[in-house]
Design a protein around this motif. Structure first.
Motif, PDB file in Angstrom:
ATOM      1  N   ASN A 166       0.669  -1.205   0.060  1.00 44.30           N
ATOM      2  CA  ASN A 166      -0.010   0.373   0.014  1.00 44.30           C
ATOM      3  C   ASN A 166       0.831   1.242  -0.048  1.00 44.30           C
ATOM      4  O   ASN A 166       0.194   2.214   0.121  1.00 44.30           O
ATOM      5  CB  ASN A 166      -0.894   0.079   1.337  1.00 44.30           C
ATOM      6  CG  ASN A 166      -1.803   0.944   1.111  1.00 44.30           C
ATOM      7  OD1 ASN A 166      -2.019   1.725   0.460  1.00 44.30           O
ATOM      8  ND2 ASN A 166      -3.137   0.523   1.702  1.00 44.30           N
ATOM      9  N   LEU A 167       2.133   1.107  -0.078  1.00 47.05           N
ATOM     10  CA  LEU A 167       2.963   2.181   0.132  1.00 47.05           C
ATOM     11  C   LEU A 167       3.252   2.682  -1.353  1.00 47.05           C
ATOM     12  O   LEU A 167       3.409   2.064  -2.339  1.00 47.05           O
ATOM     13  CB  LEU A 167       4.325   1.622   0.743  1.00 47.05           C
ATOM     14  CG  LEU A 167       5.283   2.744   1.250  1.00 47.05           C
ATOM     15  CD1 LEU A 167       4.708   3.315   2.505  1.00 47.05           C
ATOM     16  CD2 LEU A 167       6.457   2.016   1.682  1.00 47.05           C
ATOM     17  N   THR A 168       3.458   4.005  -1.574  1.00 51.38           N
ATOM     18  CA  THR A 168       4.115   4.722  -2.742  1.00 51.38           C
ATOM     19  C   THR A 168       5.350   5.238  -2.561  1.00 51.38           C
ATOM     20  O   THR A 168       5.627   5.726  -1.464  1.00 51.38           O
ATOM     21  CB  THR A 168       3.072   5.696  -3.269  1.00 51.38           C
ATOM     22  OG1 THR A 168       2.627   6.478  -2.353  1.00 51.38           O
ATOM     23  CG2 THR A 168       1.767   4.735  -4.002  1.00 51.38           C
ATOM     24  N   PRO A 169       6.262   5.047  -3.344  1.00 51.06           N
ATOM     25  CA  PRO A 169       7.411   5.686  -3.178  1.00 51.06           C
ATOM     26  C   PRO A 169       7.427   7.153  -3.093  1.00 51.06           C
ATOM     27  O   PRO A 169       6.655   7.911  -3.913  1.00 51.06           O
ATOM     28  CB  PRO A 169       8.534   5.229  -4.275  1.00 51.06           C
ATOM     29  CG  PRO A 169       7.311   4.920  -5.426  1.00 51.06           C
ATOM     30  CD  PRO A 169       6.157   4.419  -4.697  1.00 51.06           C
ATOM     31  N   SER A 170       8.444   7.873  -2.235  1.00 55.00           N
ATOM     32  CA  SER A 170       8.648   9.287  -2.417  1.00 55.00           C
ATOM     33  C   SER A 170       9.204   9.678  -3.850  1.00 55.00           C
ATOM     34  O   SER A 170      10.506   9.113  -4.206  1.00 55.00           O
ATOM     35  CB  SER A 170       9.367   9.842  -1.297  1.00 55.00           C
ATOM     36  OG  SER A 170       9.814  10.918  -1.612  1.00 55.00           O
ATOM     37  N   LEU A 171       8.474  10.711  -4.490  1.00 53.90           N
ATOM     38  CA  LEU A 171       9.133  11.030  -5.611  1.00 53.90           C
ATOM     39  C   LEU A 171       9.390  12.607  -5.628  1.00 53.90           C
ATOM     40  O   LEU A 171       9.807  13.148  -6.610  1.00 53.90           O
ATOM     41  CB  LEU A 171       7.994  10.943  -6.834  1.00 53.90           C
ATOM     42  CG  LEU A 171       7.489   9.583  -6.973  1.00 53.90           C
ATOM     43  CD1 LEU A 171       6.269   9.613  -8.186  1.00 53.90           C
ATOM     44  CD2 LEU A 171       8.451   8.850  -7.653  1.00 53.90           C
ATOM     45  N   THR A 172       9.794  12.713  -4.412  1.00 54.41           N
ATOM     46  CA  THR A 172      10.479  14.461  -4.142  1.00 54.41           C
ATOM     47  C   THR A 172      11.570  14.884  -4.993  1.00 54.41           C
ATOM     48  O   THR A 172      11.475  15.855  -5.699  1.00 54.41           O
ATOM     49  CB  THR A 172      10.668  14.531  -2.531  1.00 54.41           C
ATOM     50  OG1 THR A 172       9.324  13.866  -1.859  1.00 54.41           O
ATOM     51  CG2 THR A 172      10.621  15.959  -2.452  1.00 54.41           C
ATOM     52  N   PRO A 173      12.413  13.898  -5.207  1.00 56.33           N
ATOM     53  CA  PRO A 173      13.715  14.411  -5.866  1.00 56.33           C
ATOM     54  C   PRO A 173      13.256  14.723  -7.452  1.00 56.33           C
ATOM     55  O   PRO A 173      13.918  15.664  -7.906  1.00 56.33           O
ATOM     56  CB  PRO A 173      14.658  13.202  -6.051  1.00 56.33           C
ATOM     57  CG  PRO A 173      14.267  12.416  -4.799  1.00 56.33           C
ATOM     58  CD  PRO A 173      12.778  12.694  -4.597  1.00 56.33           C
ATOM     59  N   LEU A 174      12.327  14.281  -8.005  1.00 49.15           N
ATOM     60  CA  LEU A 174      11.671  14.596  -9.249  1.00 49.15           C
ATOM     61  C   LEU A 174      11.358  16.120  -9.398  1.00 49.15           C
ATOM     62  O   LEU A 174      11.306  16.695 -10.356  1.00 49.15           O
ATOM     63  CB  LEU A 174      10.575  13.606  -9.538  1.00 49.15           C
ATOM     64  CG  LEU A 174      11.177  12.459 -10.354  1.00 49.15           C
ATOM     65  CD1 LEU A 174       9.910  11.625 -10.716  1.00 49.15           C
ATOM     66  CD2 LEU A 174      12.099  12.729 -11.389  1.00 49.15           C
TER      67      LEU A 174
END
Lengths: 743, 453
Positions: free
Chosen positions: A590-598
């Motif tokens: 249920n987790l989604t990865p953090s895409l903050t660096p994008l």
């Protein structure tokens, strides 16, 4: 500070459904309540060995709070919206000029935080220098694009900021850097001093002037009781984007980190400009399904009822074509109406309650077709009723609903689902071992005893305990092996991801470079050509999600491969025991990865005017192509690295927890068996000293009692399992498939 | 009322052009004094030009001066162009409408005109669609301006409004609109106008995107342009309006001639900023006109000074130039004839020699009689003596095309030597008689004019 809660009334056309529906995150709160209660019940039934797992899951939920970030262009009415949302109409000051200069966080009953007061943190020396001398990220990016370029406009603004800080705070203002200030009570005056831009002044002013500390304040934290939130929440008010002062623009963009809900505030007059769209693109790249759009200031336009529809349709059409796969909720309304409804005494009703608004209220059913509407006279509308109607028109009820829904899908919601599945697993495991024990007890009670039998039983229990302990150790070791294997495979996948991301970058760079000579030949100049980094970002996002999905499958594989061995161990430990062993469902992954660096800005995000300068210095197509290629590689390779690292961190925590939970269930069964034998051995030891007859009677009595207790546990367990399933179904957040479909 | 009006504006336009005419009068007009000054300047220019026209028949200098003055005059007569720019839904079209003296238009929430509308003066109202090639595209009254294709680049509206005689108005579609971002048009429009009215909405005035857009337009516009803060009625308190104005004056210092507020929907318009806008726009137009007049005066003076010197002092030099020009024309024609003659393969030497001789006897000889002493005359005539023997020598051993090439070489050589000889003629004496009394009378006021400035 005034905190006004809307009064309830039983008026016939009341569109709101009572005070409780106004509390934000009511569903999340209800689900938390139910699960916590079920968890507490379950804990009383659990053995000491497995109870901590449940305790930890419960504690994790208690630590959560929901972050709601409010973003938008300058003067869109963000602060007024926040005031309306938190039902404190006069809390955050607003003005006709851009006013909020500092990212302001409003904490509502956040665990571990005070429940009133305000904390203002000043910039550190380094940050101050970065913003006001070096010019922050924008200048850094510009410098990377056009080395040695020093735009006059930025210099002018930076000098003005430094000058103003000195005028307001005296020449020793540097001494305040790195410090903070605490206030026991939050008052608008205090907020004005630290958060608001203030009027322009030329001479030093008194301590109490608004905006005195605004230039050097980095963050403002305001603390409140829970109201109007049903669960712990932080609302983040931001300075507007598209500010002519570039620094404030940047402070805002820096604050877009990880929120559970992003409210983007637009204005009815210019619904959705290119600047709004740019902001939405950044947010959408980060967290697609966490955005809700509020079109504020409907009070500013004419023909509210038809205008509202036209604006809504117009904005929806643009958003649909821009983000075809995502349905972003859009609400039209007015923070002014909401704040007036919350504080009728000071509201300028003559200006607000105009015929157009009355017509609008009737058209949406907030006001009955024949209900009185005039402010005075015999047939006047009552103040309470007017307050309700205004609030219903303001769009706030819909906003509360959308925000509450998004909260269910945020991190708090995620940990709740985790808690739910942990509780379910624990309850199932507990019930199964209870069934098993009941069977053993029944067998024992059917062949009542003799002393030798009891002695033999004592001996058996002792050896049995030894044997079970060995199995437990073996199982633990098996878990470590599986964990190691999974880590190795995961790290292979992630290394692959890193390589793939870098390959995407170089491939994209080459394709962009290849396009340049063609563009050069086609037109007289290539100036209109512009590197759009969005496709590359999408490609990288896709890669990350695929890798994440791969790792999810690895986890399932690991578990599937471990099942036969685990089953053998369980069989050996508790021969007639039945435990349903199934791998973690991918749906629960249920987790989604953090895409903050994008979302990190790169030179390709600079506005066209910067690029025009760059093109001015471009020479030959070949050289330009090479420069572009180098620049893409230089800008995005670090992004690729950061992405891979952040995915790794996210997965490490999650995988460890998932494996622990999977093996924990089996270990729980074994530990329960050990405990049972231990109890048995101890009770027989005690009884061996007593007389045989008495002992026999006592034993069978004790076993009967135990049997009853076990049967009760089975009952309660079954009941809990049913309740848990119902609860989880009711609040089911989006499944993984839905999430993937949303991308 | 709210924002962008273009669709209703179009309705109004259609009515104006195809239905009952709307009452039109405007408060914006160049001041009378300004107007008189311009007329006076124009009269002088015209007078000078006409006088020169009489001279220009045989005098190349007079012809050049005539052309230059015609250009100066045309530039002065060209109406000032005012572009109305800004982001979408900031009240640009309402403003234009009011400037043109229309009654307050109805509004729509979303703007839908995608091409600029160019308002010009016309005795009768007319509306035309202009394509990319600058030509009109025919359209039915009902469908005009509804063209969604890229064919129509511009709408040209002619109206019998007095303002438009002195200042044409270009109403641009708004920037920052994600459906149709017109910001790409702005630089192009800005290049062709002298004044811009940048519209910004009072409740969300002067955003970063507006500032960036404005700063990419030509800096020359900043001197004459106005920042118009629209929808001022949405700021209900006058203190609020003052606060916004205060910030704008600070943040846009040096970017505009003036910043002012209007409420295009509040009635009556002239007391809600309309009068001030009309006044400021007139002043801006006047400043542009004044700057133009100064430039025209400067240019006229330069032209007059130059012409005066040339016409009064260098009659001979000019005659020499005329002689040179005559030879160039003659030899070019001769050279061209040679090519056609080459095809017949008959050596064209005889014809060539005859041609040279006829130039010497008809043109060069008589000129030298008038302008030089005997020795120099002989030297030059020697140069041009191209008898058959000499030509045969020069073309010995070559045939066909090569012969032609040699002959052309001779022509070139003659040209260079003639030019050199003419340069060596004694310095010409001042011969005021080269200037007719009429020309002198025409040029003198121009000189005075400039000296006064």
């Amino acid at each position: 500070m005034t905190s006004t809660t809307r009064t309830e009334s039983g008026a016939p056309h009341d569109p709101a459904e009572g005070a409780e529906s106004w509390r934000i995150g009511a569903d999340l709160h209800a689900m938390t309540g139910e699960l916590t209660q079920l968890g507490a019940q379950l804990q009383t039934l659990l053995d000491a060995s497995i109870a901590p797992v449940v305790g930890e899951a419960l504690a994790a939920v208690k630590r959560q709070h929901n972050r709601i970030a409010v973003l938008g262009q300058i003067k869109a009415g963000k602060s007024s919206f926040v005031n309306a949302l938190v039902q404190r109409p006069n809390l955050l000051p607003a003005d006709v000029n851009p006013w909020t200069a500092v990212v302001t966080r409003l904490h509502f009953a956040v665990p571990g935080q005070p429940s009133n007061g305000a904390l203002f943190t000043f910039f550190g020396q380094d940050e101050w220098k970065r913003f006001t001398t070096d010019g922050g990220r924008l200048k850094e990016l510009a410098g990377r694009l056009i080395p040695g370029y020093d735009p006059e406009e930025v210099q002018r603004q930076l000098a003005a900021t430094r000058q103003r800080a000195e005028t307001r705070l005296g020449q020793h203002y540097h001494r305040l850097f790195g410090k903070d200030r605490w206030y026991d009570t939050v008052t608008p005056d205090v907020i004005e001093r630290y958060v608001c831009l203030g009027q322009h002044i030329d001479e030093p002013q008194s301590e109490l002037i608004s905006g005195r500390y605004a230039d050097i304040t980095k963050t403002a934290d305001l603390y409140f009781e829970a109201e109007p939130f049903a669960c712990p929440a932080t609302v983040i008010d931001t300075p507007g984007t598209n500010d002519p002062a570039l620094i404030r623009d940047e402070i805002t963009l820096d604050s877009i980190d990880d929120a559970d809900v992003y409210v983007v505030v637009l204005t009815a007059q210019q619904p959705l400009t290119t600047a709004d769209l740019a902001l939405l693109r950044i947010l959408h790249g980060l967290r697609k399904n966490r955005i809700v759009v509020f079109i504020n200031r409907m009070d500013d336009i004419s023909g509210i009822d038809t205008g509202s529809r036209a604006i809504l349709d117009g904005v929806r059409a643009v958003l649909n074509s821009e983000f075809p796969a995502t349905e972003i909720p859009i609400v039209t309304g007015s923070a002014l109406w909401a704040n007036s409804a919350l504080e009728m005494e000071t509201a300028d009703l003559d200006q607000i309650w105009v015929p157009e608004l009355i017509a609008y209220a009737r058209s949406i059913g907030a006001l009955g077709a024949s209900e009185p509407a005039s402010l005075s006279g015999r047939n006047a509308i009552s103040r309470e009723r007017l307050s309700e109607v205004l609030y219903a028109c303001s769009g706030m009820p819909q906003m509360v609903e959308h925000i509450s829904n998004l909260m269910l899908k945020g991190t708090h919601g995620y940990w709740l689902t985790e808690l739910g599945s942990t509780l379910l697993a624990a309850a199932e495991s507990m019930t199964n071992s209870a069934r098993n024990e009941a069977a053993t007890l029944n067998k024992f009670l059917k062949k009542p005893d003799a002393e030798n039998r009891m002695t033999a039983n004592h001996a058996r229990a002792t050896t049995e305990m030894e044997r079970l302990r060995k199995i437990a150790v073996e199982m633990r070791q098996f878990q470590y092996t599986a964990d190691d294997w999974l880590r190795r495979e995961t790290s292979d996948t992630l290394n692959g991801l890193r390589v793939e991301l870098e390959r995407e970058v170089t491939r994209f760079a080459a394709s962009q470079a290849a396009a340049i000579p063609a563009a050069w030949l086609r037109g007289h100049s290539v100036q209109p050509w512009r590197c759009d980094a969005l496709p590359l970002r999408s490609l990288m996002e896709e890669r990350v999600l695929n890798a994440f999905w791969e790792v999810g499958k690895l986890l399932v594989d690991t578990q599937r491969q471990a099942i036969p061995e685990l089953r053998r161990m369980l069989e050996a430990a508790v021969p007639d025991f039945v435990l349903q062993l199934s791998p973690t469902s991918l749906l629960n992954f249920n987790l989604t990865p953090s895409l903050t660096p994008l979302s990190k800005a790169v030179v390709f995000d600079l506005d066209d005017d910067w690029w025009q300068l760059w093109w001015r210095n471009a020479h030959s197509p070949a050289e330009t192509a090479r420069k572009i290629e180098d620049m893409i590689v230089a800008e995005f390779i670090p992004v690729a690295g950061e992405l891979a690292r952040s995915v790794e961190t996210d997965l490490e925590v999650y995988l460890a927890a998932a494996i622990e939970r999977f093996f924990g269930r089996c270990l729980g069964v074994v530990y329960t068996a050990i405990e049972r034998e231990d109890k048995f051995a101890r009770s027989t030891t005690a009884l061996l000293d007593a007389s045989i007859d008495a002992a026999a009677g006592h034993v069978s009595r004790e076993h009967n009692e135990r049997l009853n207790e076990v049967l009760q546990r089975i009952n309660s367990g079954d009941r809990l399992i049913r309740a848990l399933k119902v609860c989880m179904d009711r609040y089911a957040p989006m499944t993984w498939d839905e999430k993937r479909a949303n991308r | 009322m709210n924002s962008g009006t273009s669709s209703k504006l179009l309705t109004w336009l259609r009515q104006t052009f195809y239905g009952a005419p709307a009452a039109t009068s405007s408060q914006v007009a160049p001041s009378t004094a300004q107007h008189d000054a311009q007329i006076a300047l124009l009269t002088r220019l015209q007078f000078a030009r006409e006088a020169l026209a009489a001279e220009s028949g045989g005098n190349p200098t007079a012809r050049r001066v005539f052309r230059a003055l015609t250009r100066v005059e045309a530039r002065l007569r060209r109406p000032v162009r005012v572009a109305v720019l800004g982001e979408f839904n900031t009240g640009k079209s309402s403003l234009v409408h009011l400037l043109l003296g229309g009654v307050s238009p109805q509004s729509s929430v979303m703007t839908d005109v995608r091409v600029p509308i160019h308002f010009r003066h016309g005795e009768k109202p007319a509306l035309a669609q202009i394509g990319a090639d600058g030509r009109p595209i025919p359209a039915e009254p009902r469908t005009i301006a509804n063209d969604r294709g890229a064919r129509v680049q511009l709408l040209e509206a002619r109206l019998p409004v007095e303002l438009l005689r002195g200042a044409e108005i270009i109403d641009a579609p708004g920037s920052a609109n994600p459906i149709h971002d017109a910001s790409a048009l702005f630089p192009r429009i800005a290049r062709n106008v002298q004044i811009a009215l940048w519209c910004t909405s009072a409740t969300q005035a002067w955003k970063g995107s507006e500032q960036r857009m404005w700063l990419t337009l030509p800096p020359r516009l900043r001197r004459a342009s106005l920042l118009v803060v629209t929808h001022a009625d949405r700021l209900r308190k006058s203190a609020d309006r003052e606060k916004v104005m205060d910030r704008l004056r600070r943040e846009t210092a040096g970017y505009f001639r003036k910043t002012l507020m209007v409420s295009s929907t509040a009635q009556p318009w002239h007391t809600n900023g309309g009068a001030e806008l009309a006044h400021e726009l007139s002043a801006a137009i006047a400043s542009v006109t004044a700057a133009r007049e100064q430039a025209a005066t400067r240019t006229a003076r330069r032209i007059a000074g130059w012409a005066f010197e040339r016409l009064s002092a260098s009659g001979e030099a000019d005659d020499a130039a005329a002689l040179m020009a005559a030879w160039i024309a003659y030899s070019d024609a001769l050279g061209a004839n040679l090519s056609t003659g080459a095809a017949t393969n008959a050596p064209p030497l005889g014809a060539f020699a005859r041609a040279i001789f006829s130039f010497v006897s008809d043109t060069l000889g008589p000129w030298l009689d008038r302008h030089s002493d005997a020795a120099r005359r002989r030297m030059i005539l020697d140069l041009f003596r191209c008898d058959l023997a000499m030509l045969a020598d020069a073309t010995d051993g070559v045939r066909g095309e090569a012969v032609t090439a040699r002959l052309r070489g001779i022509l070139r050589q003659l040209r260079e030597e003639l030019a050199e000889m003419l340069r060596e003629l004694p310095a010409p004496r001042a011969r005021p008689s080269g200037l007719t009394p009429e020309t002198r009378a025409a040029l003198e006021p121009l000189l005075e004019l400039a000296e006064g400035a």
